[in-house]
Design a protein around this motif. Sequence first.
Motif, PDB file in Angstrom:
ATOM      1  N   ARG A 110      -4.224 -13.375 -26.382  1.00  0.00           N
ATOM      2  CA  ARG A 110      -4.106 -12.608 -27.846  1.00  0.00           C
ATOM      3  C   ARG A 110      -3.627 -11.025 -27.525  1.00  0.00           C
ATOM      4  O   ARG A 110      -4.216 -10.353 -26.303  1.00  0.00           O
ATOM      5  CB  ARG A 110      -5.283 -12.767 -28.702  1.00  0.00           C
ATOM      6  CG  ARG A 110      -5.763 -14.031 -28.659  1.00  0.00           C
ATOM      7  CD  ARG A 110      -4.848 -15.015 -29.483  1.00  0.00           C
ATOM      8  NE  ARG A 110      -4.594 -14.686 -30.812  1.00  0.00           N
ATOM      9  CZ  ARG A 110      -4.154 -15.458 -31.704  1.00  0.00           C
ATOM     10  NH1 ARG A 110      -3.371 -16.550 -31.546  1.00  0.00           N
ATOM     11  NH2 ARG A 110      -3.688 -14.998 -33.066  1.00  0.00           N
ATOM     12  N   PHE A 111      -3.024 -10.449 -28.443  1.00  0.00           N
ATOM     13  CA  PHE A 111      -2.982  -8.864 -28.382  1.00  0.00           C
ATOM     14  C   PHE A 111      -4.373  -8.449 -28.525  1.00  0.00           C
ATOM     15  O   PHE A 111      -5.253  -8.726 -29.264  1.00  0.00           O
ATOM     16  CB  PHE A 111      -2.349  -8.560 -29.834  1.00  0.00           C
ATOM     17  CG  PHE A 111      -1.809  -6.965 -29.636  1.00  0.00           C
ATOM     18  CD1 PHE A 111      -2.655  -6.007 -29.774  1.00  0.00           C
ATOM     19  CD2 PHE A 111      -0.393  -6.924 -29.669  1.00  0.00           C
ATOM     20  CE1 PHE A 111      -2.071  -4.653 -29.949  1.00  0.00           C
ATOM     21  CE2 PHE A 111       0.258  -5.518 -29.781  1.00  0.00           C
ATOM     22  CZ  PHE A 111      -0.638  -4.628 -29.884  1.00  0.00           C
TER      23      PHE A 111
ATOM     24  N   THR B 213       6.508 -10.297 -26.181  1.00  0.00           N
ATOM     25  CA  THR B 213       6.541 -10.594 -27.614  1.00  0.00           C
ATOM     26  C   THR B 213       6.483 -12.108 -27.829  1.00  0.00           C
ATOM     27  O   THR B 213       7.139 -12.749 -27.477  1.00  0.00           O
ATOM     28  CB  THR B 213       7.628  -9.844 -28.505  1.00  0.00           C
ATOM     29  OG1 THR B 213       7.812  -8.418 -28.357  1.00  0.00           O
ATOM     30  CG2 THR B 213       7.507 -10.185 -29.911  1.00  0.00           C
ATOM     31  N   GLY B 214       5.456 -12.523 -28.485  1.00  0.00           N
ATOM     32  CA  GLY B 214       5.316 -14.043 -28.996  1.00  0.00           C
ATOM     33  C   GLY B 214       4.137 -14.512 -28.117  1.00  0.00           C
ATOM     34  O   GLY B 214       3.442 -15.581 -28.396  1.00  0.00           O
TER      35      GLY B 214
ATOM     36  N   PRO C 299       0.137 -13.069 -29.690  1.00  0.00           N
ATOM     37  CA  PRO C 299      -0.206 -12.764 -31.135  1.00  0.00           C
ATOM     38  C   PRO C 299      -1.288 -12.003 -31.534  1.00  0.00           C
ATOM     39  O   PRO C 299      -2.315 -12.138 -30.575  1.00  0.00           O
ATOM     40  CB  PRO C 299      -0.088 -14.091 -31.762  1.00  0.00           C
ATOM     41  CG  PRO C 299      -0.650 -14.844 -30.462  1.00  0.00           C
ATOM     42  CD  PRO C 299       0.087 -14.354 -29.196  1.00  0.00           C
ATOM     43  N   ALA C 300      -1.208 -11.318 -32.608  1.00  0.00           N
ATOM     44  CA  ALA C 300      -2.375 -10.603 -32.912  1.00  0.00           C
ATOM     45  C   ALA C 300      -3.335 -11.442 -33.852  1.00  0.00           C
ATOM     46  O   ALA C 300      -2.928 -12.275 -34.574  1.00  0.00           O
ATOM     47  CB  ALA C 300      -1.987  -9.430 -33.937  1.00  0.00           C
TER      48      ALA C 300
ATOM     49  N   ASN D 260       0.207  -6.591 -38.158  1.00  0.00           N
ATOM     50  CA  ASN D 260       1.446  -6.910 -37.862  1.00  0.00           C
ATOM     51  C   ASN D 260       1.752  -6.579 -36.314  1.00  0.00           C
ATOM     52  O   ASN D 260       3.054  -6.100 -36.220  1.00  0.00           O
ATOM     53  CB  ASN D 260       2.547  -6.505 -38.752  1.00  0.00           C
ATOM     54  CG  ASN D 260       2.422  -4.981 -38.889  1.00  0.00           C
ATOM     55  OD1 ASN D 260       1.252  -4.338 -38.464  1.00  0.00           O
ATOM     56  ND2 ASN D 260       3.106  -4.430 -39.756  1.00  0.00           N
ATOM     57  N   ARG D 261       0.707  -6.405 -35.581  1.00  0.00           N
ATOM     58  CA  ARG D 261       1.065  -5.608 -34.034  1.00  0.00           C
ATOM     59  C   ARG D 261       1.774  -6.847 -33.397  1.00  0.00           C
ATOM     60  O   ARG D 261       1.202  -8.082 -33.390  1.00  0.00           O
ATOM     61  CB  ARG D 261      -0.436  -5.503 -33.560  1.00  0.00           C
ATOM     62  CG  ARG D 261      -1.121  -4.205 -34.060  1.00  0.00           C
ATOM     63  CD  ARG D 261      -2.519  -4.002 -33.518  1.00  0.00           C
ATOM     64  NE  ARG D 261      -3.256  -5.221 -33.717  1.00  0.00           N
ATOM     65  CZ  ARG D 261      -4.409  -5.810 -33.129  1.00  0.00           C
ATOM     66  NH1 ARG D 261      -4.714  -5.074 -31.991  1.00  0.00           N
ATOM     67  NH2 ARG D 261      -4.967  -6.856 -33.252  1.00  0.00           N
ATOM     68  N   THR D 262       2.741  -6.088 -32.780  1.00  0.00           N
ATOM     69  CA  THR D 262       3.546  -7.269 -31.644  1.00  0.00           C
ATOM     70  C   THR D 262       3.814  -6.184 -30.431  1.00  0.00           C
ATOM     71  O   THR D 262       3.746  -4.903 -30.420  1.00  0.00           O
ATOM     72  CB  THR D 262       4.925  -7.495 -32.220  1.00  0.00           C
ATOM     73  OG1 THR D 262       5.587  -6.386 -32.332  1.00  0.00           O
ATOM     74  CG2 THR D 262       4.581  -8.407 -33.486  1.00  0.00           C
ATOM     75  N   VAL D 263       3.927  -6.641 -29.240  1.00  0.00           N
ATOM     76  CA  VAL D 263       4.394  -6.225 -27.981  1.00  0.00           C
ATOM     77  C   VAL D 263       5.619  -5.500 -28.076  1.00  0.00           C
ATOM     78  O   VAL D 263       6.732  -5.904 -28.710  1.00  0.00           O
ATOM     79  CB  VAL D 263       4.017  -7.059 -26.783  1.00  0.00           C
ATOM     80  CG1 VAL D 263       4.516  -6.063 -25.461  1.00  0.00           C
ATOM     81  CG2 VAL D 263       2.840  -7.809 -26.710  1.00  0.00           C
ATOM     82  N   ASP D 264       5.474  -3.967 -27.698  1.00  0.00           N
ATOM     83  CA  ASP D 264       6.854  -3.330 -28.257  1.00  0.00           C
ATOM     84  C   ASP D 264       7.459  -3.473 -26.645  1.00  0.00           C
ATOM     85  O   ASP D 264       6.852  -2.478 -25.581  1.00  0.00           O
ATOM     86  CB  ASP D 264       6.535  -1.819 -28.460  1.00  0.00           C
ATOM     87  CG  ASP D 264       7.436  -0.861 -28.591  1.00  0.00           C
ATOM     88  OD1 ASP D 264       8.579  -1.386 -28.038  1.00  0.00           O
ATOM     89  OD2 ASP D 264       7.361   0.168 -28.858  1.00  0.00           O
TER      90      ASP D 264
END
Length: 331
Positions: free
Chosen positions: A240-241, A265-266, A269-270, A285-289
Amino acid sequence: MAAVVFVHGIGQQQRGPATLAGPWQAALADGVWKAGHGSLAVRLRQPPGTAGALDVEMAFYADLFDPPDRQGRSTDLGDLDPSEVAALEELAGVLLRRAAGAAGTEADRRTAQDEVARLEGRLGELQGVGNVARGALAAVARLRWFGPFGMAVAQRFVVRALVQVVRYLHEPVLRQQVQARVAGVVGDDTRVLIGHSLGSVVAFEAACRMGGRLPLLVTLGSPLGIRRLVYDRLEPQPPRFPERVDRWVNVAADDDIVAAVPGLTGLFPADAPPAGTPASRAVDNRTVDNRTVDNGSAPHDVIHYLTKKAVGAPVADALAADDSPQAGGQR
Protein backbone atom coordinates in the motif's frame (compact mmCIF):
# COMPACT_ATOMS: atom_id res chain seq x y z
CA MET A 1 18.06 13.09 13.41
CA ALA A 2 18.80 13.94 9.78
CA ALA A 3 16.45 16.06 7.68
CA VAL A 4 17.39 14.02 4.60
CA VAL A 5 18.18 10.30 4.68
CA PHE A 6 19.64 8.43 1.72
CA VAL A 7 19.40 4.66 1.23
CA HIS A 8 21.91 3.26 -1.24
CA GLY A 9 21.47 0.42 -3.71
CA ILE A 10 23.41 -2.64 -4.77
CA GLY A 11 27.15 -3.26 -4.95
CA GLN A 12 28.48 -0.75 -2.40
CA GLN A 13 30.68 -3.02 -0.25
CA GLN A 14 33.86 -1.11 -1.11
CA ARG A 15 32.46 2.13 0.34
CA GLY A 16 30.99 3.39 3.59
CA PRO A 17 28.40 5.90 4.78
CA ALA A 18 30.77 8.89 4.60
CA THR A 19 32.21 8.20 1.15
CA LEU A 20 28.76 7.56 -0.27
CA ALA A 21 26.89 10.43 1.38
CA GLY A 22 29.15 13.23 0.15
CA PRO A 23 28.58 12.82 -3.60
CA TRP A 24 24.85 12.14 -3.09
CA GLN A 25 24.50 15.28 -0.97
CA ALA A 26 26.28 17.44 -3.56
CA ALA A 27 24.18 16.01 -6.38
CA LEU A 28 20.94 16.62 -4.51
CA ALA A 29 22.03 20.21 -3.83
CA ASP A 30 22.43 20.64 -7.59
CA GLY A 31 18.96 19.24 -8.19
CA VAL A 32 17.49 21.63 -5.63
CA TRP A 33 19.40 24.52 -7.22
CA LYS A 34 18.09 23.59 -10.69
CA ALA A 35 14.58 23.71 -9.23
CA GLY A 36 15.16 27.36 -8.30
CA HIS A 37 15.89 26.99 -4.57
CA GLY A 38 19.40 28.43 -4.29
CA SER A 39 19.32 29.10 -0.54
CA LEU A 40 18.25 25.55 0.23
CA ALA A 41 20.96 24.23 -2.08
CA VAL A 42 23.55 26.20 -0.10
CA ARG A 43 22.23 24.76 3.17
CA LEU A 44 22.48 21.24 1.74
CA ARG A 45 26.14 21.83 0.84
CA GLN A 46 27.16 23.23 4.21
CA PRO A 47 29.25 21.04 6.56
CA PRO A 48 27.44 19.48 9.55
CA GLY A 49 27.25 21.81 12.52
CA THR A 50 27.37 24.96 10.40
CA ALA A 51 24.61 27.45 11.17
CA GLY A 52 21.65 26.71 8.92
CA ALA A 53 23.08 23.45 7.59
CA LEU A 54 20.63 20.67 6.78
CA ASP A 55 21.64 17.38 8.35
CA VAL A 56 22.03 14.56 5.84
CA GLU A 57 22.71 10.88 6.59
CA MET A 58 23.38 7.76 4.52
CA ALA A 59 21.71 4.60 5.82
CA PHE A 60 24.54 2.19 4.98
CA TYR A 61 23.99 -1.57 4.96
CA ALA A 62 26.25 -3.07 2.25
CA ASP A 63 28.61 -4.54 4.85
CA LEU A 64 25.78 -6.77 6.11
CA PHE A 65 26.02 -8.87 2.95
CA ASP A 66 29.57 -9.94 3.81
CA PRO A 67 29.78 -10.88 7.50
CA PRO A 68 33.40 -11.48 8.61
CA ASP A 69 32.83 -15.18 9.24
CA ARG A 70 31.22 -15.81 5.83
CA GLN A 71 33.37 -13.95 3.33
CA GLY A 72 32.35 -14.47 -0.29
CA ARG A 73 28.81 -15.59 0.38
CA SER A 74 27.33 -12.72 -1.62
CA THR A 75 28.93 -13.98 -4.84
CA ASP A 76 28.64 -17.76 -4.46
CA LEU A 77 25.48 -19.20 -5.97
CA GLY A 78 26.28 -22.49 -4.26
CA ASP A 79 25.48 -20.91 -0.89
CA LEU A 80 21.97 -19.90 -1.99
CA ASP A 81 19.00 -22.16 -1.44
CA PRO A 82 17.02 -23.38 -4.48
CA SER A 83 14.29 -20.75 -4.10
CA GLU A 84 16.90 -17.97 -4.09
CA VAL A 85 18.64 -19.41 -7.14
CA ALA A 86 15.31 -19.61 -8.98
CA ALA A 87 14.54 -15.99 -8.05
CA LEU A 88 17.99 -14.91 -9.24
CA GLU A 89 17.43 -16.62 -12.57
CA GLU A 90 14.03 -14.99 -12.99
CA LEU A 91 15.36 -11.55 -12.05
CA ALA A 92 18.11 -11.82 -14.65
CA GLY A 93 15.46 -12.74 -17.22
CA VAL A 94 13.31 -9.74 -16.26
CA LEU A 95 16.26 -7.39 -16.73
CA LEU A 96 17.13 -8.91 -20.11
CA ARG A 97 13.57 -8.56 -21.38
CA ARG A 98 13.37 -5.00 -20.09
CA ALA A 99 16.62 -4.16 -21.93
CA ALA A 100 15.34 -5.82 -25.09
CA GLY A 101 12.52 -3.30 -25.26
CA ALA A 102 13.83 -0.24 -23.44
CA ALA A 103 17.62 -0.03 -23.77
CA GLY A 104 18.89 3.35 -24.90
CA THR A 105 20.20 2.34 -28.31
CA GLU A 106 19.17 -0.05 -31.06
CA ALA A 107 22.46 -1.91 -30.64
CA ASP A 108 21.78 -2.46 -26.95
CA ARG A 109 18.22 -3.60 -27.61
CA ARG A 110 19.42 -6.03 -30.25
CA THR A 111 22.06 -7.43 -27.93
CA ALA A 112 19.44 -8.01 -25.23
CA GLN A 113 17.05 -9.62 -27.71
CA ASP A 114 19.84 -11.94 -28.89
CA GLU A 115 20.71 -12.86 -25.31
CA VAL A 116 17.08 -13.64 -24.47
CA ALA A 117 16.82 -15.87 -27.54
CA ARG A 118 20.17 -17.50 -26.77
CA LEU A 119 19.22 -18.18 -23.17
CA GLU A 120 15.80 -19.60 -24.05
CA GLY A 121 17.37 -21.80 -26.69
CA ARG A 122 19.89 -23.21 -24.23
CA LEU A 123 17.51 -24.03 -21.38
CA GLY A 124 17.63 -27.73 -22.17
CA GLU A 125 21.40 -27.92 -21.94
CA LEU A 126 21.61 -25.78 -18.81
CA GLN A 127 19.56 -28.05 -16.56
CA GLY A 128 20.69 -28.28 -12.96
CA VAL A 129 20.51 -26.09 -9.88
CA GLY A 130 22.40 -22.89 -10.57
CA ASN A 131 23.26 -23.58 -14.21
CA VAL A 132 20.32 -21.67 -15.67
CA ALA A 133 20.93 -18.82 -13.24
CA ARG A 134 24.60 -18.65 -14.21
CA GLY A 135 23.65 -18.61 -17.88
CA ALA A 136 21.14 -15.82 -17.30
CA LEU A 137 23.63 -13.77 -15.27
CA ALA A 138 26.28 -14.18 -17.95
CA ALA A 139 23.75 -13.00 -20.52
CA VAL A 140 22.96 -9.89 -18.48
CA ALA A 141 26.68 -9.15 -18.12
CA ARG A 142 27.06 -9.14 -21.90
CA LEU A 143 24.83 -6.09 -22.20
CA ARG A 144 26.60 -2.85 -23.12
CA TRP A 145 24.68 -1.38 -20.16
CA PHE A 146 27.61 -2.75 -18.13
CA GLY A 147 30.15 -1.89 -20.83
CA PRO A 148 32.42 0.40 -18.75
CA PHE A 149 33.28 -2.51 -16.47
CA GLY A 150 34.63 -4.87 -19.11
CA MET A 151 33.19 -8.37 -19.49
CA ALA A 152 34.99 -10.12 -16.63
CA VAL A 153 34.31 -7.35 -14.13
CA ALA A 154 30.74 -6.94 -15.36
CA GLN A 155 29.92 -10.57 -14.69
CA ARG A 156 31.25 -10.39 -11.13
CA PHE A 157 29.35 -7.13 -10.55
CA VAL A 158 26.08 -8.56 -11.91
CA VAL A 159 26.31 -11.65 -9.71
CA ARG A 160 27.11 -9.66 -6.57
CA ALA A 161 24.49 -7.04 -7.24
CA LEU A 162 21.56 -9.27 -8.12
CA VAL A 163 22.32 -11.75 -5.34
CA GLN A 164 21.94 -8.86 -2.90
CA VAL A 165 18.43 -8.12 -4.19
CA VAL A 166 17.43 -11.77 -3.83
CA ARG A 167 18.98 -12.20 -0.39
CA TYR A 168 17.31 -9.09 1.02
CA LEU A 169 13.88 -10.31 -0.10
CA HIS A 170 14.38 -13.94 0.99
CA GLU A 171 16.35 -13.77 4.26
CA PRO A 172 14.31 -12.37 7.18
CA VAL A 173 17.26 -11.84 9.54
CA LEU A 174 19.21 -9.89 6.93
CA ARG A 175 16.13 -7.82 6.13
CA GLN A 176 15.68 -6.94 9.81
CA GLN A 177 19.33 -5.92 10.09
CA VAL A 178 19.08 -3.66 7.04
CA GLN A 179 15.88 -2.08 8.33
CA ALA A 180 17.54 -1.47 11.70
CA ARG A 181 20.25 0.55 9.94
CA VAL A 182 17.61 2.80 8.36
CA ALA A 183 15.66 3.14 11.61
CA GLY A 184 18.88 4.23 13.30
CA VAL A 185 19.15 7.40 11.19
CA VAL A 186 15.47 8.24 10.59
CA GLY A 187 13.62 10.23 13.20
CA ASP A 188 10.93 12.81 13.83
CA ASP A 189 13.05 15.49 12.15
CA THR A 190 13.40 13.53 8.91
CA ARG A 191 11.54 15.24 6.10
CA VAL A 192 12.88 13.37 3.08
CA LEU A 193 13.76 9.69 2.60
CA ILE A 194 15.45 8.87 -0.73
CA GLY A 195 16.16 5.31 -1.89
CA HIS A 196 17.95 4.21 -5.06
CA SER A 197 17.68 0.78 -6.74
CA LEU A 198 17.50 -1.90 -4.01
CA GLY A 199 17.60 1.04 -1.60
CA SER A 200 14.20 2.12 -2.91
CA VAL A 201 12.79 -1.22 -1.74
CA VAL A 202 14.47 -0.78 1.64
CA ALA A 203 13.24 2.83 1.89
CA PHE A 204 9.66 1.88 0.99
CA GLU A 205 9.55 -0.80 3.68
CA ALA A 206 11.16 1.58 6.18
CA ALA A 207 8.49 4.20 5.39
CA CYS A 208 5.80 1.60 6.05
CA ARG A 209 7.27 0.97 9.51
CA MET A 210 7.50 4.61 10.56
CA GLY A 211 5.47 5.77 13.51
CA GLY A 212 5.81 9.46 12.71
CA ARG A 213 4.94 11.50 9.67
CA LEU A 214 7.27 11.58 6.64
CA PRO A 215 6.63 14.50 4.28
CA LEU A 216 8.38 12.95 1.26
CA LEU A 217 9.50 9.54 0.01
CA VAL A 218 11.58 9.51 -3.20
CA THR A 219 12.36 6.31 -5.09
CA LEU A 220 14.93 6.35 -7.90
CA GLY A 221 15.54 3.64 -10.51
CA SER A 222 13.28 1.36 -8.51
CA PRO A 223 12.46 -2.33 -9.04
CA LEU A 224 9.40 -2.06 -6.75
CA GLY A 225 6.97 -2.83 -9.57
CA ILE A 226 8.51 -6.19 -10.57
CA ARG A 227 5.58 -8.39 -9.64
CA ARG A 228 6.56 -11.86 -8.44
CA LEU A 229 10.18 -11.18 -7.55
CA VAL A 230 9.88 -7.91 -5.65
CA TYR A 231 6.33 -6.55 -5.37
CA ASP A 232 4.84 -9.82 -4.10
CA ARG A 233 7.60 -10.14 -1.48
CA LEU A 234 7.35 -6.65 -0.04
CA GLU A 235 6.43 -6.17 3.61
CA PRO A 236 3.67 -5.56 4.48
CA GLN A 237 1.35 -7.38 2.06
CA PRO A 238 -0.60 -6.37 0.14
CA PRO A 239 1.60 -3.37 -0.70
CA ARG A 240 0.00 0.00 0.00
CA PHE A 241 0.96 3.64 -0.09
CA PRO A 242 2.85 4.04 3.23
CA GLU A 243 0.40 5.31 5.81
CA ARG A 244 2.59 8.04 7.30
CA VAL A 245 3.97 9.37 4.00
CA ASP A 246 2.43 12.58 2.68
CA ARG A 247 3.96 12.48 -0.77
CA TRP A 248 5.76 9.82 -2.84
CA VAL A 249 7.74 10.75 -5.96
CA ASN A 250 9.04 7.88 -8.11
CA VAL A 251 11.62 8.77 -10.77
CA ALA A 252 12.80 6.46 -13.56
CA ALA A 253 14.94 6.93 -16.63
CA ASP A 254 13.35 5.55 -19.78
CA ASP A 255 16.27 3.19 -20.40
CA ASP A 256 17.00 2.20 -16.80
CA ILE A 257 16.57 -1.57 -17.00
CA VAL A 258 16.38 -1.93 -13.20
CA ALA A 259 13.21 0.18 -13.21
CA ALA A 260 11.51 -2.60 -15.14
CA VAL A 261 8.07 -1.24 -14.23
CA PRO A 262 8.69 2.53 -14.25
CA GLY A 263 5.13 3.57 -13.34
CA LEU A 264 3.97 2.59 -9.85
CA THR A 265 0.60 4.35 -9.75
CA GLY A 266 -2.15 1.81 -9.10
CA LEU A 267 0.21 -0.72 -7.54
CA PHE A 268 0.27 1.15 -4.21
CA PRO A 269 -3.24 2.39 -3.33
CA ALA A 270 -3.73 4.54 -0.26
CA ASP A 271 -5.50 3.30 2.85
CA ALA A 272 -7.97 5.41 4.79
CA PRO A 273 -6.08 8.10 6.74
CA PRO A 274 -4.95 7.09 10.26
CA ALA A 275 -6.78 8.41 13.30
CA GLY A 276 -5.90 11.98 14.13
CA THR A 277 -4.98 12.91 10.57
CA PRO A 278 -5.70 16.59 9.78
CA ALA A 279 -8.88 17.39 7.85
CA SER A 280 -6.89 18.01 4.66
CA ARG A 281 -6.31 14.26 4.50
CA ALA A 282 -9.87 13.26 5.43
CA VAL A 283 -10.28 12.07 1.86
CA ASP A 284 -7.15 10.13 0.99
CA ASN A 285 -6.26 10.82 -2.63
CA ARG A 286 -2.54 10.14 -2.39
CA THR A 287 -1.03 8.45 -5.45
CA VAL A 288 2.52 7.80 -6.55
CA ASP A 289 3.86 10.76 -8.53
CA ASN A 290 5.77 9.07 -11.38
CA ARG A 291 8.38 11.11 -13.24
CA THR A 292 10.59 10.26 -16.20
CA VAL A 293 14.10 11.65 -16.74
CA ASP A 294 16.95 11.29 -19.21
CA ASN A 295 20.13 10.12 -17.47
CA GLY A 296 22.21 10.06 -20.63
CA SER A 297 24.81 7.32 -20.93
CA ALA A 298 24.40 6.21 -17.29
CA PRO A 299 20.67 5.49 -16.96
CA HIS A 300 20.86 3.89 -13.51
CA ASP A 301 23.43 6.25 -12.00
CA VAL A 302 22.16 7.76 -8.75
CA ILE A 303 24.11 11.01 -9.20
CA HIS A 304 22.39 11.55 -12.56
CA TYR A 305 19.05 11.04 -10.84
CA LEU A 306 19.72 13.36 -7.91
CA THR A 307 20.83 16.31 -10.05
CA LYS A 308 17.48 16.44 -11.84
CA LYS A 309 14.90 19.17 -11.25
CA ALA A 310 12.31 16.35 -11.10
CA VAL A 311 13.96 15.30 -7.82
CA GLY A 312 15.11 18.68 -6.54
CA ALA A 313 11.71 20.40 -6.74
CA PRO A 314 9.74 18.04 -4.46
CA VAL A 315 12.70 17.78 -2.08
CA ALA A 316 12.81 21.57 -1.81
CA ASP A 317 9.05 21.65 -1.18
CA ALA A 318 9.42 19.15 1.67
CA LEU A 319 12.41 20.90 3.24
CA ALA A 320 10.86 24.36 3.02
CA ALA A 321 7.41 23.38 4.28
CA ASP A 322 6.18 23.92 7.81
CA ASP A 323 4.78 21.05 9.88
CA SER A 324 1.42 21.01 8.13
CA PRO A 325 0.81 18.23 5.58
CA GLN A 326 1.74 18.91 1.97
CA ALA A 327 -1.10 20.41 0.01
CA GLY A 328 0.20 18.69 -3.10
CA GLY A 329 0.69 20.12 -6.54
CA GLN A 330 3.12 19.06 -9.26
CA ARG A 331 6.48 20.80 -9.28
